[in-house]
Design a protein around this motif. Structure first.
Motif, mmCIF file in Angstrom:
data_model
loop_
_atom_site.group_PDB
_atom_site.id
_atom_site.type_symbol
_atom_site.label_atom_id
_atom_site.label_comp_id
_atom_site.label_asym_id
_atom_site.label_seq_id
_atom_site.Cartn_x
_atom_site.Cartn_y
_atom_site.Cartn_z
ATOM 1 N N UNK A 1 0.889 -1.237 -0.116
ATOM 2 C CA UNK A 1 0.019 -0.068 0.085
ATOM 3 C C UNK A 1 0.851 1.116 0.012
ATOM 4 N N UNK A 2 0.668 2.247 -1.014
ATOM 5 C CA UNK A 2 1.365 3.365 -1.006
ATOM 6 C C UNK A 2 0.987 4.532 0.013
ATOM 7 N N UNK A 3 1.815 5.066 0.667
ATOM 8 C CA UNK A 3 1.443 6.198 1.630
ATOM 9 C C UNK A 3 1.542 7.352 1.257
ATOM 10 N N UNK A 4 0.723 8.185 1.039
ATOM 11 C CA UNK A 4 0.758 9.676 0.356
ATOM 12 C C UNK A 4 1.463 10.302 1.357
ATOM 13 N N UNK A 5 2.639 11.147 0.643
ATOM 14 C CA UNK A 5 3.643 12.093 1.591
ATOM 15 C C UNK A 5 2.934 13.353 1.366
ATOM 16 N N UNK A 6 2.656 14.050 2.556
ATOM 17 C CA UNK A 6 2.372 15.363 2.769
ATOM 18 C C UNK A 6 3.102 16.529 1.883
ATOM 19 N N UNK A 7 2.619 16.948 1.122
ATOM 20 C CA UNK A 7 3.576 18.171 0.301
ATOM 21 C C UNK A 7 4.111 19.279 1.275
ATOM 22 N N UNK A 8 3.273 19.440 2.456
ATOM 23 C CA UNK A 8 3.816 20.498 3.261
ATOM 24 C C UNK A 8 5.079 19.870 4.228
ATOM 25 N N UNK A 9 4.963 18.390 4.345
ATOM 26 C CA UNK A 9 6.149 17.757 5.060
ATOM 27 C C UNK A 9 7.457 17.931 3.951
ATOM 28 N N UNK A 10 7.350 17.616 2.817
ATOM 29 C CA UNK A 10 8.358 17.629 1.990
ATOM 30 C C UNK A 10 8.866 19.225 1.890
ATOM 31 N N UNK A 11 8.266 20.189 1.846
ATOM 32 C CA UNK A 11 8.644 21.459 1.653
ATOM 33 C C UNK A 11 9.311 21.593 3.162
ATOM 34 N N UNK A 12 8.943 21.368 4.073
ATOM 35 C CA UNK A 12 9.477 21.831 5.571
ATOM 36 C C UNK A 12 10.760 20.928 5.652
ATOM 37 N N UNK A 13 10.904 19.764 5.235
ATOM 38 C CA UNK A 13 12.252 19.244 5.068
ATOM 39 C C UNK A 13 13.362 20.021 4.308
ATOM 40 N N UNK A 14 12.748 20.446 3.131
ATOM 41 C CA UNK A 14 13.536 21.122 2.318
ATOM 42 C C UNK A 14 14.310 22.375 2.977
ATOM 43 N N UNK A 15 13.150 23.001 3.788
ATOM 44 C CA UNK A 15 13.748 24.225 4.634
ATOM 45 C C UNK A 15 14.725 23.692 5.500
ATOM 46 N N UNK A 16 14.473 22.897 6.159
ATOM 47 C CA UNK A 16 15.411 22.242 7.436
ATOM 48 C C UNK A 16 16.665 21.997 6.759
ATOM 49 N N UNK A 17 16.737 21.256 5.595
ATOM 50 C CA UNK A 17 17.916 21.016 4.961
ATOM 51 C C UNK A 17 18.949 22.043 4.566
ATOM 52 N N UNK A 18 18.114 23.159 3.960
ATOM 53 C CA UNK A 18 18.733 24.489 3.496
ATOM 54 C C UNK A 18 19.258 24.972 4.645
ATOM 55 N N UNK A 19 18.331 25.097 5.532
ATOM 56 C CA UNK A 19 18.795 26.037 6.789
ATOM 57 C C UNK A 19 20.217 25.473 7.554
ATOM 58 N N UNK A 20 19.932 24.210 7.834
ATOM 59 C CA UNK A 20 21.276 23.410 8.277
ATOM 60 C C UNK A 20 22.580 23.578 7.186
ATOM 61 N N UNK A 21 22.580 23.572 6.253
ATOM 62 C CA UNK A 21 23.664 23.948 5.546
ATOM 63 C C UNK A 21 24.062 25.407 5.307
ATOM 64 N N UNK A 22 23.091 26.165 5.631
ATOM 65 C CA UNK A 22 23.419 27.394 5.641
ATOM 66 C C UNK A 22 24.161 27.830 6.971
ATOM 67 N N UNK A 23 23.409 27.316 8.268
ATOM 68 C CA UNK A 23 23.955 27.575 9.580
ATOM 69 C C UNK A 23 25.328 26.784 9.849
ATOM 70 N N UNK A 24 25.725 25.872 9.052
ATOM 71 C CA UNK A 24 26.868 24.972 9.030
ATOM 72 C C UNK A 24 28.047 25.688 8.519
ATOM 73 N N UNK A 25 27.792 26.437 7.216
ATOM 74 C CA UNK A 25 28.744 26.718 6.531
ATOM 75 C C UNK A 25 29.129 28.435 6.891
ATOM 76 N N UNK A 26 28.117 28.957 7.084
ATOM 77 C CA UNK A 26 28.222 30.541 7.685
ATOM 78 C C UNK A 26 27.813 31.070 9.093
ATOM 79 N N UNK A 27 27.273 30.053 9.633
ATOM 80 C CA UNK A 27 27.008 30.295 11.289
ATOM 81 C C UNK A 27 25.764 31.099 11.103
ATOM 82 N N UNK A 28 25.032 31.213 12.323
ATOM 83 C CA UNK A 28 23.557 31.723 12.386
ATOM 84 C C UNK A 28 23.633 33.113 12.353
ATOM 85 N N UNK A 29 24.647 33.894 12.541
ATOM 86 C CA UNK A 29 24.498 35.230 12.212
ATOM 87 C C UNK A 29 24.603 35.700 10.882
ATOM 88 N N UNK A 30 25.297 35.033 10.105
ATOM 89 C CA UNK A 30 25.486 35.290 8.742
ATOM 90 C C UNK A 30 24.591 34.801 7.774
#
Length: 205
Positions: free
Chosen positions: A1-30
């Motif tokens: 059975x295929x379980x539908x993935x909520x598009x909102x969850x996908x967008x949220x995960x993309x935001x979290x991944x992008x934010x992590x990469x930004x915070x990791x490479x440039x720090x919070x302040x920058x």
């Protein structure tokens, strides 16, 4: 059975991944919300719909990192050959976590006197998991009669973590900082390993 993935969850995960990469490479302040929105091809207004401000986004990323740390911490909970191996695993896992994500913790350095309650709740959850890991290792070794019987293994684990924390406090207090400099991390790591060796000998003697 295929379980539908909520598009909102996908967008949220993309935001979290992008934010992590930004915070990791440039720090919070920058890092800016505009940059994160651009990374995920999203309007700033939509980004704010998911996360009302940068600090709440940071906490959400911290939660995701903490879950990953907890998963690694519990991945080998029954596979230790002896007590020292369990203790070293905790030290090494925490050390690698901080080294790998060092720039991400720029937020801690900027807000060392005023960390949000949500961050302290995550820290407490990680601390409790570490106590549980060490407690279980102590109970296992006591049952095998490798170490002397321990009335309160949780308290023993807590004392060890307090002592390990003291090593870090001592290292940073000389420079009047809350969070250690990157050049101090290996020194702290080695001192903690030495302390664990002494601690285990005390339990087995």
């Amino acid at each position: 059975m295929n379980i539908a993935i909520d598009p909102h969850d996908i967008k949220k995960e993309r935001i979290l991944d992008s934010a992590y990469n930004r915070f990791l490479h440039y720090g919070y302040s920058k890092t800016t919300m505009n940059e994160i929105a651009g990374d995920v091809s999203m309007s700033k207004a939509l980004l704010y719909y998911y996360f009302p401000d940068k600090s709440q986004l940071y906490v959400a990323v911290m939660r995701k990192l903490a879950n990953s740390y907890l998963k690694k911490l519990t991945s080998n909970s029954d596979g230790f050959h002896n007590l020292e191996e369990a203790f070293i695993f905790q030290i090494d896992t925490q050390h690698d976590f901080i080294v790998t994500n060092y720039n991400f913790f720029d937020f801690f350095r900027l807000n060392e006197q005023n960390l949000p309650d949500a961050i302290w709740e995550i820290i407490e959850e990680l601390h409790s998991a570490e106590i549980e890991l060490l407690r279980n290792a102590i109970v296992k070794e006591a049952k095998k009669k490798v170490i002397r019987p321990v009335e309160n293994p949780e308290a023993i684990a807590d004392i060890l973590l307090d002592a390990l924390h003291g090593v870090r406090v001592r290292a940073v207090s000389q420079k009047k900082k809350f969070f250690p400099g990157k050049d101090q991390l290996e020194e702290i790591h080695q001192k903690r390993l030495l302390l664990v060796n002494i601690f285990v000998r005390g339990l087995t003697s």
